[in-house]
Enzyme design. Sequence first.
Site, short mmCIF file in Angstrom:
data_model
loop_
_atom_site.label_atom_id
_atom_site.label_comp_id
_atom_site.label_asym_id
_atom_site.label_seq_id
_atom_site.Cartn_x
_atom_site.Cartn_y
_atom_site.Cartn_z
N LYS A 160 5.49 -3.79 4.50
CA LYS A 160 6.21 -2.52 4.70
C LYS A 160 7.01 -2.54 5.99
O LYS A 160 8.07 -1.92 6.06
CB LYS A 160 5.24 -1.33 4.67
CG LYS A 160 4.77 -1.02 3.26
CD LYS A 160 4.42 0.44 3.08
CE LYS A 160 4.05 0.73 1.64
NZ LYS A 160 3.45 2.04 1.44
N LYS A 174 4.97 -7.55 -7.27
CA LYS A 174 4.27 -6.48 -8.00
C LYS A 174 5.25 -5.36 -8.41
O LYS A 174 6.25 -5.13 -7.72
CB LYS A 174 3.09 -5.94 -7.19
CG LYS A 174 3.44 -4.87 -6.24
CD LYS A 174 2.23 -4.15 -5.67
CE LYS A 174 2.81 -3.11 -4.71
NZ LYS A 174 1.97 -2.30 -3.97
N LYS A 222 7.36 1.42 -7.41
CA LYS A 222 8.36 2.47 -7.62
C LYS A 222 9.41 2.47 -6.52
O LYS A 222 10.45 3.10 -6.66
CB LYS A 222 7.70 3.84 -7.76
CG LYS A 222 6.82 4.27 -6.61
CD LYS A 222 6.13 5.60 -6.89
CE LYS A 222 4.98 5.85 -5.97
NZ LYS A 222 3.68 5.97 -6.51
P1 TYM Z 1 -0.62 3.64 -4.16
O1 TYM Z 1 -0.24 5.08 -4.15
O2 TYM Z 1 0.39 2.64 -3.70
O3 TYM Z 1 -1.09 3.21 -5.60
C1 TYM Z 1 -2.07 3.93 -6.33
C2 TYM Z 1 -2.93 2.98 -7.12
O4 TYM Z 1 -2.13 2.21 -8.02
C3 TYM Z 1 -2.42 0.82 -7.85
N1 TYM Z 1 -1.19 0.05 -8.10
C4 TYM Z 1 -1.11 -0.96 -8.97
N2 TYM Z 1 -2.00 -1.51 -9.81
C5 TYM Z 1 -1.59 -2.51 -10.59
N3 TYM Z 1 -0.33 -3.01 -10.60
C6 TYM Z 1 0.61 -2.50 -9.76
N4 TYM Z 1 1.84 -3.00 -9.77
C7 TYM Z 1 0.24 -1.43 -8.91
N5 TYM Z 1 0.91 -0.68 -7.98
C8 TYM Z 1 0.01 0.21 -7.50
C9 TYM Z 1 -2.87 0.70 -6.40
O5 TYM Z 1 -3.66 -0.45 -6.20
C10 TYM Z 1 -3.65 1.98 -6.21
O6 TYM Z 1 -4.98 1.83 -6.65
N6 TYM Z 1 -3.39 3.42 -0.01
C11 TYM Z 1 -3.39 3.78 -1.41
C12 TYM Z 1 -3.73 5.23 -1.66
C13 TYM Z 1 -5.00 5.68 -1.02
C14 TYM Z 1 -6.32 5.37 -1.48
C15 TYM Z 1 -7.20 6.05 -0.60
C16 TYM Z 1 -6.80 4.60 -2.55
C17 TYM Z 1 -5.12 6.49 0.06
N7 TYM Z 1 -6.43 6.70 0.31
C18 TYM Z 1 -8.59 5.97 -0.76
C19 TYM Z 1 -8.21 4.53 -2.70
C20 TYM Z 1 -9.07 5.20 -1.82
C21 TYM Z 1 -2.01 3.54 -1.99
O7 TYM Z 1 -1.03 3.56 -1.28
O8 TYM Z 1 -1.98 3.44 -3.35
#
Ligand code: TYM
Length: 338
Positions: free
Chosen positions: A119, A201, A204
């Site tokens: 990032k 990966k 969005k």
């Molecule tokens: P975020 O918002 O980027 O994504 C949410 C969830 O989607 C999964 N994900 C994917 N899985 C498979 N293939 C992909 N291409 C893909 N893109 C995203 C992510 O692994 C995630 O599980 N930091 C986290 C949000 C968060 C969180 C937490 C998660 C904040 N606090 C506490 C768990 C527990 C995040 O940015 O996910």
Amino acid sequence: MENNTPVQKKRVLSMIQPTGVFTLGNYLGALKNFVALQEDYDCVYALADLHAITVRQDPAAFRKNTLSAYAMMLALGIDPEKSVFFIQSHVSAHAQLAWVLNCYTQFGELSRMTQFKDKSAKHADNINAGLFTYPCLMAADILLYNADYVPIGADQKQHLELARDIADRFNGIYSPTFTVPEGLIPKTGARIMSLQDPTKKMSKSDENTASFITMLDTPNEIMKKFKRAVTDSEACVRYGEGKAGINNLMGIYSCITGKTYEEIEKEFEGRGYGDFKTAVGEVVVNELAPIQARYNELMKDKAYLEKCYTEAAPRAEAIARRTLSKVMRKVGYLPLGR
Ligand code: TYM
């Protein structure tokens, strides 16, 4: 003798950033699992809107995206009565515990986070302190609720491991305070790749909108994107090395239909990529259609959405406060007199 003591269910916690329409990656890697886990676990889910401002957000769009993300989660099947489903910024304990955990996390540990490196390369003009300490806030999210399990996609594994290390460290310095959580990463779907560059990966925030499917894409857009998906020149539907594009499409197809890779190879034996891409597009369209219909209904009822997140906040707060008070006491903060 019969044992009538109710069994305490294990706790599941996860969150997602409400920064835009969720992708098929979010859905297959995490959200589909969130819904299924509600049956057997005590689930706490939230929209991670505090995390979202580590990247600059336009205020009006951010507000709109948060409401839309809330509706989408309900449309997917998150049950606001069965689970606690709230908005992170409504529960101040997250920011408070994050500060404390910042002081129990090393600069070196945070520097090793691959998401921070990615990032900061992508947003070179805004490498803010929040982006760097983001994993401490995520650790706070998880540890406040004493989560046993955290369903996530593969890209969040490193953050979860850091949360475990922080929990162990704090428990070791003081006394057992936090549950040390385990990640739940699905066998297939944990890393859905870009349709245009299957070594990256699906995300969005990708500039090329043909590289990802969103939960609100029309059937026409979905079919077009799959038809344009990058594959290879072998023209044989099989899972293997050097076939990242096909492997990815097989992963998506398998996640939705429940078929194994072998079954998929058999189904498409002797058939070209065109047929296979159409089949993948069709199962995705059919999977998303009822979700989109429910989403459109929910978005017409803003009062219901507001009621759900307003009622969820104090339920989350009650759990989070208990943990935070314990932490404050152990660290040695002088309590406020009553
Ligand atoms: P975020 O918002 O980027 O994504 C949410 C969830 O989607 C999964 N994900 C994917 N899985 C498979 N293939 C992909 N291409 C893909 N893109 C995203 C992510 O692994 C995630 O599980 N930091 C986290 C949000 C968060 C969180 C937490 C998660 C904040 N606090 C506490 C768990 C527990 C995040 O940015 O996910």
